[in-house]
Design a protein around this motif. Structure first.
Motif, short mmCIF file in Angstrom:
data_model
loop_
_atom_site.label_atom_id
_atom_site.label_comp_id
_atom_site.label_asym_id
_atom_site.label_seq_id
_atom_site.Cartn_x
_atom_site.Cartn_y
_atom_site.Cartn_z
N TYR A 51 38.49 3.96 8.79
CA TYR A 51 38.68 2.82 8.15
C TYR A 51 39.40 1.62 8.93
CZ TYR A 51 36.19 3.70 3.69
OH TYR A 51 35.20 3.96 2.87
N ARG A 58 30.70 -2.14 10.77
CA ARG A 58 29.67 -2.13 10.03
C ARG A 58 28.66 -2.97 10.35
NH1 ARG A 58 31.38 0.61 5.54
NH2 ARG A 58 33.49 1.64 5.82
N HIS A 84 34.43 -10.52 6.69
CA HIS A 84 34.43 -9.56 5.58
C HIS A 84 35.75 -9.81 4.60
CE1 HIS A 84 35.75 -5.59 3.96
NE2 HIS A 84 34.73 -5.47 3.56
N HIS A 353 36.46 -1.70 3.69
CA HIS A 353 35.26 -1.60 2.82
C HIS A 353 35.22 -0.75 1.56
CE1 HIS A 353 32.24 -3.74 5.34
NE2 HIS A 353 33.20 -3.65 6.35
N CYS A 355 35.20 0.59 -1.91
CA CYS A 355 34.50 0.09 -3.24
C CYS A 355 35.41 -0.77 -4.05
CB CYS A 355 33.80 1.20 -4.05
SG CYS A 355 33.05 0.62 -5.55
C1 HEM Z 1 31.03 -0.22 -1.90
C2 HEM Z 1 30.26 4.10 -3.96
C3 HEM Z 1 30.34 1.48 -8.18
C4 HEM Z 1 30.71 -2.67 -5.87
C5 HEM Z 1 30.92 1.37 -2.27
C6 HEM Z 1 31.01 2.38 -1.28
C7 HEM Z 1 30.61 3.38 -1.59
C8 HEM Z 1 30.68 2.97 -3.07
C9 HEM Z 1 30.60 5.00 -1.16
C10 HEM Z 1 31.00 2.15 0.35
C11 HEM Z 1 32.49 2.11 0.87
C12 HEM Z 1 32.56 1.93 2.42
O1 HEM Z 1 31.47 1.32 2.85
O2 HEM Z 1 33.53 1.95 3.00
C13 HEM Z 1 30.16 3.52 -5.40
C14 HEM Z 1 29.91 4.45 -6.35
C15 HEM Z 1 29.87 3.92 -7.79
C16 HEM Z 1 30.25 2.40 -7.39
C17 HEM Z 1 29.51 6.08 -6.20
C18 HEM Z 1 29.62 4.41 -9.18
C19 HEM Z 1 28.44 4.11 -9.73
C20 HEM Z 1 30.62 0.18 -7.97
C21 HEM Z 1 30.73 -0.87 -9.04
C22 HEM Z 1 30.60 -2.07 -8.37
C23 HEM Z 1 30.77 -1.92 -6.90
C24 HEM Z 1 30.79 -0.60 -10.30
C25 HEM Z 1 30.95 -3.47 -8.80
C26 HEM Z 1 31.09 -3.79 -10.12
C27 HEM Z 1 30.68 -2.48 -4.37
C28 HEM Z 1 30.83 -3.28 -3.22
C29 HEM Z 1 30.83 -2.55 -2.25
C30 HEM Z 1 30.97 -1.40 -2.59
C31 HEM Z 1 30.74 -4.88 -3.55
C32 HEM Z 1 31.08 -3.22 -0.75
C33 HEM Z 1 32.52 -3.26 -0.30
C34 HEM Z 1 32.67 -3.55 1.16
O3 HEM Z 1 31.47 -3.37 1.92
O4 HEM Z 1 33.68 -4.21 1.40
N1 HEM Z 1 30.81 1.56 -3.18
N2 HEM Z 1 30.57 2.34 -6.02
N3 HEM Z 1 30.71 -0.48 -6.91
N4 HEM Z 1 30.83 -0.96 -3.98
FE1 HEM Z 1 30.87 0.52 -5.07
#
Ligand code: HEM
Length: 407
Positions: A51, A58, A84, A353, A355
């Motif tokens: 991180y 990315r 970002h 990044h 979540c």
């Molecule tokens: C990023 C998993 C639910 C919005 C991520 C990442 C993972 C993840 C593994 C990547 C982290 C990284 O790249 O370092 C999950 C899982 C969820 C979930 C398993 C369950 C269902 C959510 C929810 C939201 C969300 C509920 C929004 C309401 C996002 C966004 C990113 C992200 C916008 C991008 C963040 C970035 O690149 O800065 N998520 N997530 N996720 N998630 Fe989730």
């Protein structure tokens, strides 16, 4: 080292990196993915290393088939540095504050309404029904107008985008079509909001995304705004994977049911964490080394892929006692560090990044898991197996329940 490990990944799925680590007896695995050099890391120190933007970037790192289905072109996932941070602040403001209370209220109310309808049917598929509950709730919370009739189709499209990212063939092309359709729909909505042809609630996600200015001071292209709206509603609907897994857990290990149904908030939270740790969802994350870096005594050349093994770390026996035992109690009375439990990434979501939807996931999942435990249901004959070769994994039947009501 095999010539290319893409085939092993496709055939072994979640077990690919843990199996390689066991065979090598080390934490760091060298591989080749889609013709590119890749180094896969695991462990809390490795998460900290991954991180750090000085080590992993990315932009240009994710394969097109993943961006074209799961995240969308121009998504926050693909940005680095200041751009970002500015884009991310929009998600943090919407998803990491008091604003999520109304989302949880809508979702639990929609679930309670749905239970009445489920009781009148012979059986339901939990995975699909949960997706409809979540799709209707998050879309309206976000300020996106939808009618009741439109919700099932929307739920199917949002599930398809997640289901098709790591495969070729029909599932993949369904995901692309679903994305194309939904991006066009939401890009029109964003343009209509900007031109004053439609009004949406002040402070709603549509309103905030339509008015957001990127690091260059410009509004988002309507298509990118649509991508980011989908990056809110799609993963919320994806909580249905965790609800199907919760159903699986309650059927396989019914001893947890009474305590969960009691509504004890600490246990409900611990149950949600254990579902996220134990069950396979996001397998690993990837970025690119911006320069030559070194980890664990290994040289990682500039431009190589750096992977962090989420599934492997969530089952690492050095971090979790009996990692393949489902035991929510392991999360009672413990603080969770930023780099250990990583189903949704690690570190600080505001800076990196990780979540931003983790609070939404944990709050919605624990509230609905309690309701699931309170349902009166029979479990018809079905295939509840979960193949670790399928990414994303899910119980084969989707968890069929014959619901008779709720306590
Ligand atoms: C990023 C998993 C639910 C919005 C991520 C990442 C993972 C993840 C593994 C990547 C982290 C990284 O790249 O370092 C999950 C899982 C969820 C979930 C398993 C369950 C269902 C959510 C929810 C939201 C969300 C509920 C929004 C309401 C996002 C966004 C990113 C992200 C916008 C991008 C963040 C970035 O690149 O800065 N998520 N997530 N996720 N998630 Fe989730």
């Amino acid at each position: 080292m095999p010539l290319d490990d893409s085939l092993s990944l496709l055939t072994k799925g979640y077990g690919w990196l843990p199996d390689r680590r066991r065979a090598l007896g080390g934490r760091t695995v060298r591989a080749r993915l889609a013709g590119m050099r890749a180094v896969a890391l695991e462990g809390p120190d490795a998460v900290r290393f991954f991180y750090d933007e000085d080590h992993v970037r990315r932009s240009g790192a994710l394969p097109e088939p993943v961006v074209g289905t799961l995240f969308g072109k121009g998504a926050v996932h693909t940005l680095d540095g200041h751009p970002h941070r500015v884009r991310k602040s929009m998600f943090v403001a919407l998803l990491m504050g008091d604003g999520i209370g109304p989302l949880v209220e809508r979702t639990t109310a929609a679930w309670d309404d749905a239970v009445t309808a489920w009781s009148q049917r012979r059986s339901i598929v939990l995975f699909e029904e949960a997706a409809e509950v979540l799709a209707g709730s998050v879309t309206r919370w976000a300020g996106i107008p939808v009618t009741d009739d439109e919700v099932p189709g929307l739920a199917r499209d949002l599930l398809a985008m997640v289901d098709g990212f790591a495969t070729g063939g029909p599932r993949h092309f369904r995901a692309r079509r679903a994305r194309g359709r939904r991006e066009a729909w939401l890009a029109d909505l964003v343009s209509a909001v900007r031109e004053g042809r439609t009004t949406v609630p002040e402070g709603s996600a549509v309103n905030v995304v339509a008015r957001h200015r990127d690091s260059d001071g410009e509004l988002l292209d309507p298509r990118v705004a649509a991508v980011e709206l989908i990056n809110i509603i799609r993963p919320t609907v994806a909580i249905s994977w965790f609800l199907a897994f919760s159903g699986h857990a309650l059927i396989r290990w019914p001893e947890h049911r009474e305590r969960l149904a009691s509504g004890d908030p600490a246990f409900a939270l611990a149950f949600a964490h254990e579902v996220r740790r134990f069950y396979p969802f996001a397998p690993f994350l990837g970025g690119k080394a911006p320069r030559e870096i070194e980890w664990d005594g290994q040289r990682i050349p500039q431009g190589a892929m750096v992977l962090i093994d989420l599934y492997g770390q969530n089952h690492d026996p050095d971090l979790w006692d009996d990692p393949y035992v489902f035991r929510p109690e392991r999360f009672l009375g413990t603080d969770i560090g930023a780099f250990e439990l990583i189903p949704q990434g690690g570190g600080d979501p505001r800076a990196g990044h990780r979540c931003p939807g983790e609070d939404v996931t944990v709050t919605v999942l624990s509230a609905l898991a309690v309701r699931l435990a309170r349902l009166r249901f029979d479990v018809p004959e079905q295939d509840l197996s979960i193949s670790l070769r399928r990414i994303p994994a899910k119980p084969a039947s989707g968890v069929v329940l014959a619901v008779h009501g709720s306590d």
